[in-house]
Design an enzyme around this catalytic site. Structure first.
Site, PDB file in Angstrom:
ATOM      1  N   GLY A  36      20.513  18.713  14.927  1.00 13.65           N
ATOM      2  CA  GLY A  36      20.959  17.685  13.983  1.00 13.65           C
ATOM      3  C   GLY A  36      21.715  16.600  14.729  1.00 13.65           C
ATOM      4  O   GLY A  36      21.989  16.730  15.923  1.00 13.65           O
ATOM      5  N   LEU A  73      20.588  25.840   5.490  1.00 18.86           N
ATOM      6  CA  LEU A  73      19.438  25.221   6.156  1.00 18.86           C
ATOM      7  C   LEU A  73      19.515  25.268   7.680  1.00 18.86           C
ATOM      8  O   LEU A  73      18.557  24.880   8.346  1.00 18.86           O
ATOM      9  CB  LEU A  73      19.292  23.751   5.717  1.00 18.86           C
ATOM     10  CG  LEU A  73      18.584  23.529   4.381  1.00 18.86           C
ATOM     11  CD1 LEU A  73      19.549  23.704   3.211  1.00 18.86           C
ATOM     12  CD2 LEU A  73      17.949  22.160   4.319  1.00 18.86           C
ATOM     13  N   GLY A 102      27.933  36.103   3.788  1.00 17.78           N
ATOM     14  CA  GLY A 102      29.285  36.649   3.665  1.00 17.78           C
ATOM     15  C   GLY A 102      30.227  35.636   3.037  1.00 17.78           C
ATOM     16  O   GLY A 102      31.064  35.969   2.180  1.00 17.78           O
ATOM     17  N   TYR A 145      10.867  32.635  15.614  1.00 14.67           N
ATOM     18  CA  TYR A 145      11.201  31.857  14.409  1.00 14.67           C
ATOM     19  C   TYR A 145      10.769  32.619  13.156  1.00 14.67           C
ATOM     20  O   TYR A 145      11.553  32.810  12.224  1.00 14.67           O
ATOM     21  CB  TYR A 145      10.515  30.489  14.470  1.00 14.67           C
ATOM     22  CG  TYR A 145      10.836  29.611  13.288  1.00 14.67           C
ATOM     23  CD1 TYR A 145      12.138  29.181  13.061  1.00 14.67           C
ATOM     24  CD2 TYR A 145       9.840  29.224  12.390  1.00 14.67           C
ATOM     25  CE1 TYR A 145      12.439  28.378  11.967  1.00 14.67           C
ATOM     26  CE2 TYR A 145      10.144  28.411  11.305  1.00 14.67           C
ATOM     27  CZ  TYR A 145      11.438  27.994  11.088  1.00 14.67           C
ATOM     28  OH  TYR A 145      11.737  27.201  10.008  1.00 14.67           O
ATOM     29  N   THR A 175       7.311  19.547   6.248  1.00 10.81           N
ATOM     30  CA  THR A 175       7.931  18.406   5.557  1.00 10.81           C
ATOM     31  C   THR A 175       8.233  17.300   6.571  1.00 10.81           C
ATOM     32  O   THR A 175       8.553  17.590   7.719  1.00 10.81           O
ATOM     33  CB  THR A 175       9.196  18.888   4.828  1.00 10.81           C
ATOM     34  OG1 THR A 175       8.778  19.818   3.818  1.00 10.81           O
ATOM     35  CG2 THR A 175       9.946  17.748   4.162  1.00 10.81           C
TER      36      THR A 175
END
Ligand code: UDP
Length: 318
Positions: A36, A73, A102, A145, A175
């Protein structure tokens, strides 16, 4: 509501943050910035209902105050990334999901897991309904993955059944849209960046494998719909319009214009080992339970994505 998004500075997480802030919610975005980028949320910086925390979700998470929903995500979903970083991929799917669950339990929050069409592996059932158990090679390169997400689904259902946690699972199918990383190695970003640079579009093997591409705003609609629904079994979220990778290359060529040609390449590394031959979501469950289906056509979605990449190119980032 006060909503926590792990992977909140990522491609999909940041679009979700925008949507939820726009709807009046408060958003806490957690991201370790492995894939990110703060660029994706910088327009939200300083917003009174937005908070960014740089943190790795595989480590204990402390959040002050109430949390109503956790959207989990955080992940390394691009094949190029997870082939390069197999162990962090397994850790975020397994340890990261455990930590996020948790936290949801401690806060009494609803928990939504971002899962993937990769749980179906190289599918022997086509299109793929949620009831299909999949065809995954656990010891192949993609297994890191696929199995991390399969484990994530299993532990989410265990928290649901054993602890009574309020959970949802959505399985994302390919996407695309603005804020994808130009160097994430996926077919959408590779082809657009190549076309904009005037380089050949690298179609692997003969381009006959298929994918079904969903524009990010459609996916966000589906995730928000699921967040408000009561449905606790997995739901496919994707666009059922399937095409060959070669056809996809031609669509990018046509929309970018210019002189790029198509180059067929046969990767010698592990990039195409166990590469699913076909992929297309069966979205009957999402239609029935959420009244959801994608609305953005490939031409429209691709045009918006290309525009974003042109902006990155103009800024010298392509
Ligand atoms: N692909 C391709 N050229 C590229 C990158 C990917 O032909 O430059 C192919 C890849 O082999 C796969 C499909 O495009 O069959 C989608 O790959 P991607 O990495 O986008 O994601 P996947 O759906 O495999 O997770």
């Amino acid at each position: 509501m006060r909503i926590l998004i792990t992977g909140g500075a990522g491609f999909i997480g940041s679009h979700l943050a925008d949507r939820l802030i726009g709807e009046g919610h408060s958003v806490i975005a957690i991201d370790n910035l492995a894939t990110g980028h703060t660029r994706n949320v910088e327009h939200l910086a300083g917003h009174e209902r937005f908070k960014f925390i740089k943190h790795d979700v595989t480590e204990y998470m402390y959040i002050e105050g109430p949390v109503d929903v956790i959207l989990h995500l955080a992940s390394l979903p691009s094949p190029v990334d997870y082939l390069r970083k197999p162990i962090p991929t397994l850790k975020v799917g397994a340890l990261g999901t455990h930590k996020a669950l948790g936290l949801a339990r401690a806060k009494g929050a609803r928990f939504l897991l971002a899962s993937t069409s990769e749980v179906y592996g190289d599918p022997l059932v086509h299109p793929q309904p949620e009831s299909y158990w999949g065809n995954v090679n656990p010891v192949g390169p993609r297994g890191v993955y696929d199995e991390s997400k399969r484990f994530a689904e299993a532990i989410t259902m265990a928290y649901h059944r054993y602890h009574g946690l309020d959970t949802r699972i959505f399985r994302i199918f390919n996407t695309y849209g603005p804020r994808m990383r130009p160097d994430d190695g996926r077919v959408v970003t590779n082809f657009i960046a190549q076309a904009l640079r005037g380089e050949p579009l690298t179609v692997y093997d003969d381009g006959s494998r298929t994918r079904s591409f969903c524009f990010v705003s459609d996916l966000v609609d589906g995730i928000v719909g699921l967040m408000h629904s009561r449905y606790t079994d997995p739901v496919n979220l994707g666009n059922p319009k399937e095409m060959k990778i070669l056809e996809f290359a031609e669509a990018v060529q046509r929309l970018v214009g210019g002189a790029s040609r198509i180059q067929f390449v046969a990767p010698t590394d592990e990039r195409t080992k166990d590469d699913p031959q076909v992929r297309r979501p069966d979205i009957a469950v999402a239609r029935r339970e959420l009244g959801w289906e994608p609305r953005i056509s490939l031409d429209e979605g691709l045009s918006r994505t290309i525009e974003y990449f042109r902006g990155r190119q103009a800024a010298g980032g392509l």
